[in-house]
Design a protein around this motif. Structure first.
Motif, mmCIF file in Angstrom:
data_model
loop_
_atom_site.group_PDB
_atom_site.id
_atom_site.type_symbol
_atom_site.label_atom_id
_atom_site.label_comp_id
_atom_site.label_asym_id
_atom_site.label_seq_id
_atom_site.Cartn_x
_atom_site.Cartn_y
_atom_site.Cartn_z
ATOM 1 N N TYR A 60 -126.862 -42.256 -72.355
ATOM 2 C CA TYR A 60 -126.607 -41.513 -73.539
ATOM 3 C C TYR A 60 -125.441 -40.264 -73.014
ATOM 4 O O TYR A 60 -126.130 -39.510 -72.323
ATOM 5 N N ARG A 61 -124.301 -40.472 -73.347
ATOM 6 C CA ARG A 61 -123.578 -39.313 -73.098
ATOM 7 C C ARG A 61 -123.571 -39.217 -71.318
ATOM 8 O O ARG A 61 -123.265 -40.282 -70.777
ATOM 9 N N ASP A 62 -124.008 -38.062 -71.096
ATOM 10 C CA ASP A 62 -123.967 -37.866 -69.341
ATOM 11 C C ASP A 62 -125.106 -38.001 -68.752
ATOM 12 O O ASP A 62 -125.363 -37.666 -67.618
ATOM 13 N N ALA A 63 -126.293 -38.724 -69.425
ATOM 14 C CA ALA A 63 -127.642 -38.824 -68.794
ATOM 15 C C ALA A 63 -128.177 -40.194 -69.287
ATOM 16 O O ALA A 63 -127.806 -40.860 -69.914
ATOM 17 N N LEU A 64 -129.206 -40.413 -68.483
ATOM 18 C CA LEU A 64 -130.053 -41.683 -68.903
ATOM 19 C C LEU A 64 -131.343 -41.434 -69.455
ATOM 20 O O LEU A 64 -131.923 -40.367 -69.156
ATOM 21 N N VAL A 65 -131.721 -42.078 -70.464
ATOM 22 C CA VAL A 65 -132.889 -41.658 -71.172
ATOM 23 C C VAL A 65 -133.692 -42.647 -71.290
ATOM 24 O O VAL A 65 -133.326 -44.049 -71.441
ATOM 25 N N GLU A 66 -135.119 -42.564 -71.121
ATOM 26 C CA GLU A 66 -136.024 -43.713 -71.189
ATOM 27 C C GLU A 66 -136.127 -44.663 -72.398
ATOM 28 O O GLU A 66 -135.891 -43.987 -73.665
ATOM 29 N N ALA A 67 -135.857 -45.826 -72.263
ATOM 30 C CA ALA A 67 -135.970 -47.032 -73.313
ATOM 31 C C ALA A 67 -137.200 -47.086 -73.922
ATOM 32 O O ALA A 67 -137.830 -48.243 -73.923
ATOM 33 N N ALA A 68 -137.647 -46.161 -74.609
ATOM 34 C CA ALA A 68 -139.437 -46.406 -75.024
ATOM 35 C C ALA A 68 -139.262 -45.892 -76.557
ATOM 36 O O ALA A 68 -138.519 -45.115 -76.920
ATOM 37 N N TRP A 69 -140.244 -46.505 -77.111
ATOM 38 C CA TRP A 69 -140.568 -46.116 -78.523
ATOM 39 C C TRP A 69 -140.860 -44.655 -79.136
ATOM 40 O O TRP A 69 -140.404 -44.275 -80.094
ATOM 41 N N PRO A 70 -141.164 -43.765 -78.145
ATOM 42 C CA PRO A 70 -141.493 -42.459 -78.406
ATOM 43 C C PRO A 70 -140.089 -41.657 -79.128
ATOM 44 O O PRO A 70 -140.380 -40.678 -79.769
ATOM 45 N N LEU A 71 -139.073 -42.146 -78.447
ATOM 46 C CA LEU A 71 -137.838 -41.522 -78.982
ATOM 47 C C LEU A 71 -137.681 -41.499 -80.702
ATOM 48 O O LEU A 71 -137.375 -40.889 -81.349
ATOM 49 N N GLY A 72 -137.796 -43.053 -80.872
ATOM 50 C CA GLY A 72 -138.030 -43.285 -82.299
ATOM 51 C C GLY A 72 -139.054 -42.520 -83.154
ATOM 52 O O GLY A 72 -138.709 -42.055 -84.530
ATOM 53 N N SER A 73 -139.955 -42.218 -82.725
ATOM 54 C CA SER A 73 -141.032 -41.586 -83.323
ATOM 55 C C SER A 73 -140.628 -40.114 -83.468
ATOM 56 O O SER A 73 -140.946 -39.345 -84.415
ATOM 57 N N ALA A 74 -140.139 -39.635 -82.449
ATOM 58 C CA ALA A 74 -139.624 -38.199 -82.331
ATOM 59 C C ALA A 74 -138.587 -37.858 -83.479
ATOM 60 O O ALA A 74 -138.644 -36.930 -84.216
ATOM 61 N N ILE A 75 -137.482 -38.956 -83.536
ATOM 62 C CA ILE A 75 -136.607 -38.667 -84.544
ATOM 63 C C ILE A 75 -137.311 -38.533 -85.945
ATOM 64 O O ILE A 75 -136.796 -37.809 -86.812
ATOM 65 N N GLU A 76 -138.230 -39.418 -86.107
ATOM 66 C CA GLU A 76 -138.930 -39.544 -87.639
ATOM 67 C C GLU A 76 -139.600 -38.367 -87.672
ATOM 68 O O GLU A 76 -139.806 -37.490 -88.684
ATOM 69 N N ALA A 77 -140.188 -37.634 -86.863
ATOM 70 C CA ALA A 77 -140.994 -36.612 -86.777
ATOM 71 C C ALA A 77 -140.274 -35.234 -87.003
ATOM 72 O O ALA A 77 -140.644 -34.431 -87.946
ATOM 73 N N VAL A 78 -139.248 -35.046 -86.471
ATOM 74 C CA VAL A 78 -138.320 -33.894 -86.563
ATOM 75 C C VAL A 78 -137.655 -33.908 -87.713
ATOM 76 O O VAL A 78 -137.464 -32.893 -88.553
ATOM 77 N N SER A 79 -137.298 -35.075 -88.570
ATOM 78 C CA SER A 79 -136.778 -35.630 -89.853
ATOM 79 C C SER A 79 -137.589 -35.150 -90.751
ATOM 80 O O SER A 79 -137.239 -34.585 -91.794
ATOM 81 N N SER A 80 -138.918 -35.243 -90.781
ATOM 82 C CA SER A 80 -139.797 -34.949 -91.970
ATOM 83 C C SER A 80 -140.634 -33.783 -91.447
ATOM 84 O O SER A 80 -141.473 -33.216 -92.503
ATOM 85 N N SER A 81 -140.437 -33.034 -90.625
ATOM 86 C CA SER A 81 -141.087 -31.754 -90.273
ATOM 87 C C SER A 81 -140.330 -30.639 -91.113
ATOM 88 O O SER A 81 -139.220 -30.725 -91.602
#
Length: 468
Positions: free
Chosen positions: A447-468
């Motif tokens: 993702y851009r210039d880095a590697l990101v863990e391909a795990a479900w927590p990022l999807g959860s984080a996107i939802e959490a930040v969007s609804s907070s």
């Protein structure tokens, strides 16, 4: 007498008409100029996305970024992910990486008899997570603890007591924002949907047509999830599920586009849970999936299972038969057009499934068996590669395996034949893949210039930040 008004000339009438036209024309011209000057909104971008992306924000405005802390409390271990987003929900660096990721073993389910100890096992992860969140951001940074299949498999109230102990730990020790539903057992549908969002977000697919997205199979310790986008027409054909069960299709609106996401979670069919199911097939006798030379017990979900090799050692074909029985491939009736295993609808297939990413234990075992480079974030393989690796592993005795498979942890060595056979059987007999179909093993995504863990927590984080 009333005074008569002078007769209006033609020039007076023209003047009045011109004034009226100017009153109408000026606003129209201004609107036209505004629409011309503003950049156009692409067909894939909603009005909300456009205003979020294009409005001018001062770079000094600290509120333009946010953090999220997500704990993945899995059956094989606990992990914490910390993400930093800009106001457009693009990931921002935390140090040199695009996330903080730390993991420990064992998982919460290993403390079934001691909820307090389970909660305390997360302290080191919590401390490291908070250390990278600036002090002024902590009260507004959402924290989530998502327990997965390991806790779902515990009997009685053990799961509830562990979750309550974790809630109390966050309340007493953390200054992060912990809502009423911050600590939960994720249902399989949530886990699968979050995983699909994560990988497609990192690949830049969200907002594109469903046929341009990728499908995901995520093999955890206690459950396995399949998720992929399907057409609206196929979603309308989704079978009804019994009351209380998760529906087959989840509707999601992402980046201005509506997706119909087929997602199903198979509890008891994650890699670690499947070992128990395969050992049940042989009951208390020797098991043809266990490497020759091993005689012991396998502990999972608070239960102990006899785990000994058969007198003739592990054998590929016999192990396949046991894996098929564990999956109940030939035992459950399919009442739909097409099923995976256990009588479950397969979603209908289609373009959203053609490009398939398989994650978690699929990657780990492939790397340990030697047919995937553990240093690469993604590796192209075929299901048949698991069968080829299984054939070699099943012919290996336990003592020989210690030197032949040095990447495999000692506790996993007796089950290497079993794990690889199960993974092949799951992909081909369970999910119906062609043995030679190319699939992508994924550990991390560029993702851009880095590697990101391909795990479900990022999807959860996107939802959490969007609804907070």
């Amino acid at each position: 007498m009333l005074k008569r008004l002078p007769h209006e000339s033609s020039s007076d009438k023209i003047y009045q008409l011109r004034g009226a036209l100017m009153m109408v024309a000026v606003p129209l011209v201004l609107v036209t100029i505004v629409l011309y000057v503003l950049p156009s909104i692409s067909s894939n971008e909603s009005i909300e996305d456009y205003t979020l992306t294009h409005r001018k924000i001062s770079p000094d405005n600290r509120a333009s970024s946010s953090y999220a802390v997500v704990f993945d409390a899995g059956s094989s271990g606990s992990r914490v992910h910390v993400f930093h987003f800009d106001r457009n929900l693009n990931l921002v660096h935390i140090g040199k990486d695009l996330e903080l990721f730390v993991q420990i073993k064992p998982g919460l389910s290993a403390y079934a008899q001691n909820p307090q100890q389970a909660a305390e096992s997360l302290i080191t992860l919590l401390d490291k997570a908070e250390s990278v969140v600036p002090l002024e951001f902590r009260p507004k940074t959402p924290v989530r603890v998502g327990a997965t299949a390991g806790l779902r498999a515990l009997e009685g109230d053990a799961s509830d007591r562990i979750l309550e102990a974790v809630r109390e730990l966050l309340k007493q020790r953390s200054t992060l924002k912990s809502g009423p539903n911050a600590v939960t057992v994720l249902d399989g549908t949530q886990e699968g949907a979050f995983q699909w969002v994560t990988i497609n977000y990192l690949l830049g697919n969200l907002g594109k047509d469903y046929s341009k997205t990728i499908g995901v199979v995520d093999l955890g310790g206690g459950s396995v999830q399949m998720a992929y986008a399907i057409s609206e027409a196929d979603s309308a054909k989704a079978p009804k599920v019994p009351g209380g069960e998760d529906p087959y299709v989840k509707e999601m609106f992402l980046r201005g586009r509506k997706y119909y996401l087929y997602v199903h979670s198979y509890l008891h069919y994650g890699l670690l849970a499947a070992r128990a199911e395969i050992l049940k097939v042989s009951d208390d006798s020797g098991n043809s999936c266990v490497l020759a030379g091993f005689d012991g017990y396998y502990n999972y979900g608070g239960k102990s299972f006899n785990s000994s090799s058969s007198p003739s050692g592990s054998r590929l074909n016999e192990c396949k038969t046991m894996a098929l029985k564990a999956l109940k491939v030939n035992e459950s009736k399919c009442t739909h057009m097409k099923c995976t295993f256990g009588g479950i609808w397969n979603g209908g297939g289609g373009d959203g499934q053609k490009n398939l990413f398989v994650a978690s234990f699929f990657f780990d075992r492939a790397a340990e068996a030697g047919f995937a480079d553990p240093n690469l974030p993604i590796v192209k393989v075929r299901p048949v590669d698991f069968e080829v690796a299984a054939k070699r592993a099943c012919q290996t005795k336990l003592e020989e395996a210690k030197s032949a498979y040095q990447r495999v942890e000692e506790g996993n060595l007796p089950y290497l034949c079993m794990d690889l056979v199960y993974q092949y059987t799951l992909l081909v007999a369970g999910f119906g893949l062609d043995p030679r179909q190319q699939i992508t093993l994924v550990k991390k995504v560029q993702y851009r210039d880095a590697l990101v863990e391909a795990a479900w927590p990022l999807g959860s984080a996107i939802e959490a930040v969007s609804s907070s």
